[in-house]
Design a protein around this motif. Structure first.
Motif, short mmCIF file in Angstrom:
data_model
loop_
_atom_site.label_atom_id
_atom_site.label_comp_id
_atom_site.label_asym_id
_atom_site.label_seq_id
_atom_site.Cartn_x
_atom_site.Cartn_y
_atom_site.Cartn_z
N GLY A 96 33.47 26.65 36.01
CA GLY A 96 34.20 27.00 34.80
C GLY A 96 35.34 27.97 35.03
N ASN A 97 35.99 28.34 33.95
CA ASN A 97 37.17 29.23 34.02
C ASN A 97 36.81 30.71 33.92
OD1 ASN A 97 38.95 27.03 34.18
ND2 ASN A 97 38.88 26.77 31.95
N THR A 98 35.57 31.00 33.54
CA THR A 98 35.15 32.41 33.44
C THR A 98 35.09 33.04 34.82
OG1 THR A 98 33.81 31.85 31.51
CG2 THR A 98 33.36 33.96 32.58
N GLU A 99 35.49 34.30 34.93
CA GLU A 99 35.43 35.00 36.21
C GLU A 99 34.00 34.94 36.75
OE1 GLU A 99 36.21 39.43 38.16
OE2 GLU A 99 36.63 39.05 36.04
N SER A 100 33.88 34.55 38.02
CA SER A 100 32.55 34.37 38.61
C SER A 100 32.49 34.98 40.00
CB SER A 100 32.20 32.88 38.70
OG SER A 100 32.15 32.30 37.42
#
Length: 249
Positions: A96-100
């Motif tokens: 996904g696009n969330t910071e990980s």
């Protein structure tokens, strides 16, 4: 922010190259990824998504028998799967696009992931840039030297985490890595930036020379006499041959 705890299973069988070359430059080819398993955790370590995909091989036409015995993955099982670039795209969508932050057990998986992405000329930019290698932190938690890196199963047993699945399955190993993360986490565990182009430079060691004078002197003491020139040459030759270990049984 999310933690992506992932694990890979690999195959390598040079007897079954899909690409027919007269000369095989083995260093060119990565270990071929045949399974990607991942657990997505939120900041409270709740599981919010699971990823488990097998990969159709394109480098090696069959799974090495040792790999099948270790993982249970067969050639027939993989032939009906999608190739790496398709699975990689699905993996990126899962992340996904969330910071990980990637969480791994040992460095081999993250190295081979980036190496495979480079080999297939895919875009590595969507992958998380930061990672946590939990292996040395587990040793520290267990009061073991961080230089003594534990295998995943040994760490699970020593941390008294219930064994509910078989090991050497990417999804299950990712699950166990996530359980270790939950068990040992402290604020001292901080992510690091992963640089796939980094090459560790080993210090150049000074070439050691054999002190033949001292060697011959030792034989003089042992036998209580001087060694003839022929005997000295035999001693030197025997010492050189012994250093090659070619006569060890």
């Amino acid at each position: 922010m999310h933690y992506i705890v992932f694990d890979l299973e690999f195959n390598q069988d040079f007897s079954s190259f899909q690409e027919q070359n007269t000369i095989i430059k083995r260093s060119k080819y990565p270990f071929e990824i045949i399974q990607i398993g991942a657990i997505k955790l939120d900041l409270d370590f709740n599981t919010i998504a699971i990823f488990n995909r097998y990969v159709k091989p394109t480098i090696y036409s069959k799974v090495n028998s040792f790999i099948t015995e270790l993982t249970g993955i067969t050639t027939e099982q993989l032939l009906i799967q999608e190739p790496f670039f398709e699975v990689y795209n699905a993996y990126i969508e899962f992340i996904g696009n969330t910071e990980s932050i990637f969480c791994i057990w040992g460095m081999s998986d993250i190295k081979e992931l980036f190496r495979s992405v480079d080999y297939y000329k895919l875009d590595p930019n969507p992958l998380p840039k930061m990672f946590i290698n939990l292996q040395p932190y587990a040793s520290k938690h267990l009061n073991i030297s961080e230089k003594k890196l534990l295998g995943l199963q040994n760490a699970i047993e020593m941390l008294n985490i219930p064994i509910t699945y078989n090991f050497h399955n990417a999804l299950y190993d990712a699950y166990y890595t996530a359980e270790i993360f939950k068990k040992i986490y402290t604020s001292s565990i901080q992510p690091k930036l992963y640089d796939p182009s980094y090459i560790k430079i080993r210090p150049i060691q000074r070439k050691k020379q054999i002190d033949y004078d001292s060697l011959i002197q030792q034989f003089r003491k042992m036998y209580g006499r001087d060694m003839t020139e022929e005997e000295q040459e035999i001693i030197k030759l025997a010492y050189k041959m012994g250093k090659t270990h070619q006569f060890l049984k």
